[in-house]
Design a protein around this motif. Structure first.
Motif: not given
Length: 186
Positions: A155-159
């Motif tokens: 989720n961190g990189l997706a964001k």
């Protein structure tokens, strides 16, 4: 009674013809007589401000010309827009240079914003269109990477990727809405 209606028209005609000094002199004479209306005072201030910004923009080049020319463009709009076409080309060129600089630095959101602004001044600016197209290509890559990271649970990189895609993609692109929806779910 304060005067100035006819003088304002005469001064604006001089302004449209490029006689800034004459327009300023015409309005300054009324001001100095103590008989100037608020319209005369506003027009005098606008023409003086336009002349200063226009001269500063003409003396500068590239990205350094953007700020004074944008100011001149804005003031000119209030005065009837006589110089809009003349100001549009150097503004579009300067903004395109800025867009290219941002793109080279990898700040694609800023590059897209500058390219869009250049296209507002000159919708046929080929180089600005090319920079914007390259930025939107990058945004498509960011969107794909962001959705892939979301699917894999990162989720961190997706964001990060999805935020960059949202920043660059035009509102008309359905991927922008999907990216926003994905970001809201995080």
């Amino acid at each position: 009674k304060k005067s100035g209606g006819g003088a304002t028209s005469k001064a604006l005609s001089m302004y449209r013809n490029g006689d800034f000094a004459g327009a300023i002199r015409e309005l300054s004479n009324i001001r100095d007589s103590g008989n100037a209306s608020s319209e005369v005072m506003k027009t005098l201030g606008d023409i003086q401000s336009f002349q200063a910004a226009y001269n500063k923009g003409q003396a500068a080049s590239g990205v350094k010309a953007i700020k004074p020319l944008e100011r001149a463009y804005s003031i000119d709009k209030r005065l009837g827009g006589s110089y809009a076409r003349k100001l549009s080309a150097p503004l579009a060129d300067g903004l395109c240079m800025r867009a290219a600089e941002y793109y080279a630095k990898g700040t694609y959101g800023s590059a897209a914003k500058a390219a869009r602004k250049a296209l507002m001044y000159d919708s046929d600016h080929v180089n600005a269109g090319q920079v914007l197209k390259k930025c939107q290509g990058k945004a498509g890559d960011f969107y794909e990477k962001g959705m892939a990271k979301l699917d894999s649970g990162n989720n961190g990189l997706a964001k990060q990727f999805l935020k960059m895609a949202v920043e660059i993609l035009p509102s008309s692109d359905p991927r922008k809405a999907k990216a926003k929806q994905a970001l809201n779910s995080l």
